[in-house]
Design a protein around this motif. Structure first.
Motif, short mmCIF file in Angstrom:
data_model
loop_
_atom_site.label_atom_id
_atom_site.label_comp_id
_atom_site.label_asym_id
_atom_site.label_seq_id
_atom_site.Cartn_x
_atom_site.Cartn_y
_atom_site.Cartn_z
N PRO A 1 48.64 41.31 32.21
CA PRO A 1 49.08 40.54 31.04
C PRO A 1 50.14 39.48 31.33
O PRO A 1 50.28 38.51 30.59
N GLY A 2 50.91 39.66 32.38
CA GLY A 2 51.98 38.72 32.68
C GLY A 2 51.65 37.86 33.88
O GLY A 2 50.51 37.50 34.13
N LYS A 3 52.69 37.55 34.63
CA LYS A 3 52.49 36.73 35.82
C LYS A 3 51.79 37.55 36.90
O LYS A 3 51.95 38.75 37.00
N GLY A 4 51.02 36.87 37.71
CA GLY A 4 50.33 37.56 38.80
C GLY A 4 49.23 36.72 39.39
O GLY A 4 48.97 35.59 38.95
N ARG A 5 48.59 37.27 40.39
CA ARG A 5 47.48 36.59 41.07
C ARG A 5 46.22 37.40 40.89
O ARG A 5 46.15 38.57 41.24
N LEU A 6 45.21 36.74 40.31
CA LEU A 6 43.92 37.37 40.07
C LEU A 6 42.94 36.92 41.14
O LEU A 6 42.70 35.72 41.32
N GLY A 7 42.36 37.88 41.86
CA GLY A 7 41.34 37.57 42.84
C GLY A 7 39.97 37.78 42.23
O GLY A 7 39.70 38.82 41.63
N VAL A 8 39.10 36.79 42.37
CA VAL A 8 37.79 36.85 41.71
C VAL A 8 36.67 36.62 42.73
O VAL A 8 36.63 35.59 43.40
N PHE A 9 35.78 37.61 42.82
CA PHE A 9 34.56 37.43 43.59
C PHE A 9 33.54 36.71 42.71
O PHE A 9 33.30 37.13 41.56
N ILE A 10 32.96 35.64 43.22
CA ILE A 10 31.96 34.87 42.48
C ILE A 10 30.71 34.71 43.36
O ILE A 10 30.81 34.71 44.59
N GLY B 1 51.38 31.25 34.31
CA GLY B 1 51.92 32.33 35.11
C GLY B 1 50.90 33.12 35.89
O GLY B 1 51.24 33.93 36.75
N ARG B 2 49.61 32.96 35.59
CA ARG B 2 48.55 33.67 36.32
C ARG B 2 47.80 32.70 37.21
O ARG B 2 47.22 31.73 36.73
N ASP C 1 46.91 40.66 42.85
CA ASP C 1 47.42 41.82 42.11
C ASP C 1 46.29 42.60 41.46
O ASP C 1 46.45 43.79 41.15
N LEU C 2 45.18 41.93 41.19
CA LEU C 2 44.00 42.54 40.57
C LEU C 2 42.78 41.78 41.05
O LEU C 2 42.84 40.56 41.21
N VAL C 3 41.68 42.50 41.28
CA VAL C 3 40.44 41.87 41.74
C VAL C 3 39.35 42.09 40.70
O VAL C 3 39.23 43.18 40.13
N VAL C 4 38.56 41.05 40.46
CA VAL C 4 37.45 41.11 39.52
C VAL C 4 36.16 40.76 40.25
O VAL C 4 36.11 39.76 40.97
#
Length: 225
Positions: A127-136, A153-154, A183-186
């Motif tokens: 929900p706040g600041k962070g780095r989202l890693g996304v596999f596409i 912030g993201r 911080d999180l992977v999708v």
């Protein structure tokens, strides 16, 4: 007792035993699963006759025979409207559009879009600041992906990984993802499997969200299962 009916609308064609099996891992035998495809009305020549006309019109899907193809979002959107009507007619308790792309013109009461379900899950987990890693599935989707996932912030970083990739390729992509320190992977395609997610997690070591299992859990809740 009659089991509830859960409708699954894929952007390509049905049947999709691989996808149905992923949903069944979560839902079990508590509901019947009915899979329909937005392009069920087309044969192979018909699909070839409506190719994507650019990156924004390009979607990735797996056909019933296991082949991976690129298809036109415009053609998918046209066929999807009829399939949604079909699912409503047969009395689906809940229907899920099994694509993490956005289809704003198709909003329908009782129909839930994988893109919206995933957005809510990500916003709740990061929900706040962070780095989202996304596999596409394709590198060409990177710009659109960042536009969809970035927030104040993201930061969003992407790694291309075909959903039908072998274990060596998955491992290489996971090492690349680890280098971004997310911080999180999708896994941002409904065709990614729990096997790919689990293998990648052993390498990058981050918490992960898999589109198909997130949608299956929402479908179970919304269907009262």
């Amino acid at each position: 007792m009659t089991r509830s009916l859960v409708g699954l609308l894929v952007i390509g064609q049905s049947p999709r035993p691989d996808l149905q099996a992923q949903f069944a891992q979560v839902i079990g035998d508590r509901a019947k699963l009915c899979v329909m495809g937005a392009l069920d009305h087309l044969n192979e020549a018909g699909i070839a006759a409506v190719p994507p006309i650019g990156d924004a019109d390009t979607l990735y899907t797996t056909l019933p025979d296991g082949r991976s193809v690129l298809i036109s979002k415009a053609a998918v959107t046209e066929g999807m409207a009829q399939r949604l009507a079909d699912l409503n007619e047969i009395g689906a308790a809940v229907s899920v559009v099994c694509c993490t792309g956005k289809f704003p013109t198709l909003a329908t009461p009782g129909v839930h879009f994988a893109s919206d379900l995933m957005a809510g899950a990500v916003d709740g987990c990061l929900p706040g600041k962070g780095r989202l890693g996304v596999f596409i599935p394709m590198a060409a989707q990177a710009a659109e992906c960042r536009n969809r996932w970035e927030r104040p912030g993201r930061e969003c970083v992407t790694v291309a990984l075909a959903p039908d990739a072998d274990d060596n390729t998955i491992a290489a992509a996971a090492r690349e993802m680890a280098g971004h320190a997310p911080d999180l992977v999708v896994h941002d395609c409904i065709s990614y499997t729990s096997h790919a997610r689990d293998l990648a997690c052993t390498i990058h070591g981050c918490q992960s969200l898999l589109a198909v299992s997130v949608c299956a859990r929402f479908a179970a809740e919304l269907g009262g299962l």
